[in-house]
Structure formats: structure tokens, C-alpha cells
Design an enzyme around this catalytic site. Structure first.
Site, mmCIF file in Angstrom:
data_model
loop_
_atom_site.group_PDB
_atom_site.id
_atom_site.type_symbol
_atom_site.label_atom_id
_atom_site.label_comp_id
_atom_site.label_asym_id
_atom_site.label_seq_id
_atom_site.Cartn_x
_atom_site.Cartn_y
_atom_site.Cartn_z
ATOM 1 N N GLY A 12 -20.005 12.214 -4.107
ATOM 2 C CA GLY A 12 -21.449 12.383 -3.939
ATOM 3 C C GLY A 12 -21.910 13.791 -3.646
ATOM 4 C CB SER A 13 -20.581 17.196 -4.229
ATOM 5 O OG SER A 13 -20.335 17.221 -5.604
ATOM 6 C CG ASN A 14 -23.609 16.420 -8.845
ATOM 7 O OD1 ASN A 14 -24.231 17.416 -9.201
ATOM 8 N ND2 ASN A 14 -22.350 16.197 -9.192
ATOM 9 N NE ARG A 87 -17.910 -0.887 -13.710
ATOM 10 C CZ ARG A 87 -16.823 -1.471 -14.195
ATOM 11 N NH1 ARG A 87 -15.632 -0.941 -14.004
ATOM 12 N NH2 ARG A 87 -16.908 -2.584 -14.891
ATOM 13 C CG LEU A 89 -24.912 1.870 -16.678
ATOM 14 C CD1 LEU A 89 -25.951 2.982 -16.597
ATOM 15 C CD2 LEU A 89 -25.026 0.928 -15.491
ATOM 16 C CG ASN A 103 -24.456 10.712 -16.609
ATOM 17 O OD1 ASN A 103 -24.087 10.561 -15.453
ATOM 18 N ND2 ASN A 103 -23.603 10.947 -17.602
ATOM 19 C CG HIS A 105 -20.420 14.387 -19.480
ATOM 20 N ND1 HIS A 105 -19.588 13.321 -19.191
ATOM 21 C CD2 HIS A 105 -19.763 15.156 -20.377
ATOM 22 C CE1 HIS A 105 -18.472 13.450 -19.887
ATOM 23 N NE2 HIS A 105 -18.555 14.552 -20.628
ATOM 24 C CG ASP A 141 -20.758 10.848 -21.570
ATOM 25 O OD1 ASP A 141 -21.483 10.563 -20.605
ATOM 26 O OD2 ASP A 141 -19.521 10.823 -21.532
ATOM 27 C CD GLU A 170 -21.200 18.388 -12.327
ATOM 28 O OE1 GLU A 170 -20.610 17.995 -13.337
ATOM 29 O OE2 GLU A 170 -21.011 17.889 -11.212
HETATM 30 C C1 GRF Z 1 -19.425 15.234 -11.524
HETATM 31 O O1 GRF Z 1 -18.477 16.146 -12.009
HETATM 32 C C2 GRF Z 1 -20.265 14.709 -12.637
HETATM 33 O O2 GRF Z 1 -20.403 15.587 -13.704
HETATM 34 C C3 GRF Z 1 -19.521 13.492 -13.090
HETATM 35 O O3 GRF Z 1 -18.955 12.956 -11.912
HETATM 36 C C4 GRF Z 1 -18.767 13.988 -10.959
HETATM 37 C C5 GRF Z 1 -19.393 13.532 -9.677
HETATM 38 O O4 GRF Z 1 -19.098 14.374 -8.595
HETATM 39 N N1 GRF Z 1 -20.395 12.580 -13.781
HETATM 40 P P1 GRF Z 1 -19.776 14.103 -7.180
HETATM 41 O O5 GRF Z 1 -19.432 12.670 -6.773
HETATM 42 O O6 GRF Z 1 -21.248 14.282 -7.314
HETATM 43 O O7 GRF Z 1 -19.162 15.082 -6.249
#
Ligand code: GRF
Length: 209
Positions: A12-14, A87, A89, A103, A105, A141, A170
Site C-alpha cells: 500500500g505505498s501507493n 485480482r 476483475l 489502475n 501498472h 492492462d 508511481e
Molecule cells: C505497484 O508497483 C503497482 O504498479 C502495482 O502493484 C504495486 C503496488 O505497490 N500495480 P504498493 O502496494 O502500492 O506499494
């Protein structure tokens, strides 16, 4: 105010980058298909509602997706953000959220759809790599790309360094795109996707050499 739901499976760093961005929309809830996902702790720490919906408790993909769909409706989500949600969808779910689900990627799509993108970039010897924020369509994707973060691969790079560098990109571009959707800089109309009132022909690119 746009209500945002975030779907996660892991670290969940994003999600954290979205929380830290102080978006003009509100993150109303986080769904994880994995009970141990660290992303759930991040959400709880930020006082965001969470739901664990374990795919393995459902007979098929559609039954799992139906429960997620209902949760999103309960939260009155306007925008669904897939942030490391691992997952595939169902077509029905994707259709229900068409034009409202994005999303991120870890590759410069359409190159390297699917998994192990950093290793594949190294194997090919590509000079450029990065990440793509795109609308989600039924094909994996393959939805319209909104933005890309681009970096130059160095001969010192390995899978770990690329993963790290792509993650940094990201965290830059994902909150930016979400904010553009929240403040209607990006809009979907019957003619297509607009960015600053012009049809978006290709992804907005952010370069990090
Ligand atoms: C990211 O590299 C994203 O591009 C991919 O999954 C990863 C998630 O990283 N879809 P995080 O859980 O947000 O750290």
C-alpha cells in the site's frame, strides 16, 4: 467532493502516497482481498474505513466482485483506484465502473502487461522503463493510458533498484492523476477522455532521467 475507494492487496505505498497528497477528493474506504495487507494498517492509521473481502471465500470471481461492488455502492464511491490490487476483475464489474476506475501498472504500457515487468525490461535490455496510470477495461492492462512516469534504465540497475525507482515515480504520478480527476482537469465525455478541455491523444508523460 469526489468520493474515492482504493482497492489493495499488499504493502500500500501507493495508497500512502494518495493519503499524503491531501487530495481535493475524499478517500472513503479501502478494500483488501488479503487480511494481512499492510495497506489496511495505513488506512486505519488515517481513519479511513476498511473492508476485507477475501476472494478465496467465494465460489467464483463474479460472486467476489458482486460483494466488492455492493461495498463500493455503500460508500457511494465515484472513483475506484486500484493500487496494487492483485485480482483480475470480472467483465461485469469492470463494465459497472467503466470510466470511473483507474489502475497503476509498473511498465510503459502497452509494453509488459502482466507480471515481472522489471525483470522483463532487464532481459530485453530496454533503455526506458516506468509506470502507467490507465483506465481499467475488461482486457488486462489495456485501457486508455492517462499518464506515464518514464525513467532511464542504467547499467547498474537490477530488479530491486528498478522496483524502487518505479515506485518513486508511481508515488508522483498516481496522486497527480487522481487529483486531476477530482478537480475535473481530466474528464470522460461521450467523445473520449479530456485533459484540460482537450481530447487526450496519448498519456501525459513525466520524465525522470
Ligand atoms: C505497484 O508497483 C503497482 O504498479 C502495482 O502493484 C504495486 C503496488 O505497490 N500495480 P504498493 O502496494 O502500492 O506499494
Amino acid at each position: 467532493m469526489i468520493k474515492i475507494a482504493v482497492l489493495v492487496s499488499g504493502n500500500g505505498s501507493n495508497l500512502q502516497a494518495l493519503i499524503d497528497a491531501n487530495l481535493s477528493g475524499q478517500i472513503v474506504g479501502v478494500i483488501s482481498n488479503k487480511p494481512a495487507a499492510y495497506a489496511l494498517e495505513r488506512a486505519a492509521h488515517a481513519n479511513i474505513a476498511t473492508a476485507v473481502i477475501e476472494h478465496k471465500n467465494f465460489p467464483d470471481r463474479e460472486a467476489f466482485d458482486d460483494v466488492m461492488h455492493q461495498q463500493l455502492l455503500d460508500w457511494e464511491a465515484d472513483l475506484v483506484v486500484l493500487a496494487g490490487f492483485m485480482r483480475i476483475l470480472s467483465a461485469k464489474f469492470v463494465k459497472a465502473w467503466e470510466g470511473k476506475m483507474i489502475n497503476i501498472h509498473p511498465s510503459l504500457l502497452p509494453n509488459y502487461k502482466g507480471m515481472h515487468t522489471h525483470q522483463r525490461v532487464l532481459n530485453t535490455g530496454d533503455l526506458w522503463h516506468g509506470c502507467t496510470v490507465h483506465y481499467v477495461t475488461a482486457e488486462l492492462d489495456a485501457g486508455q493510458a492517462l499518464a506515464q512516469g518514464v525513467l532511464k534504465v542504467s547499467h547498474h540497475d537490477n530488479v530491486e533498484s528498478l522496483a524502487d525507482r518505479v515506485h518513486q515515480l508511481e508515488h508522483l504520478i498516481f496522486p497527480q492523476v487522481v487529483e486531476w480527476i477530482c478537480n475535473q482537469t481530466i474528464q470522460v465525455t461521450s467523445e473520449g477522455v479530456h485533459y484540460k478541455n482537450q481530447i487526450l491523444k496519448g498519456p501525459i508523460q513525466f520524465c525522470h532521467i
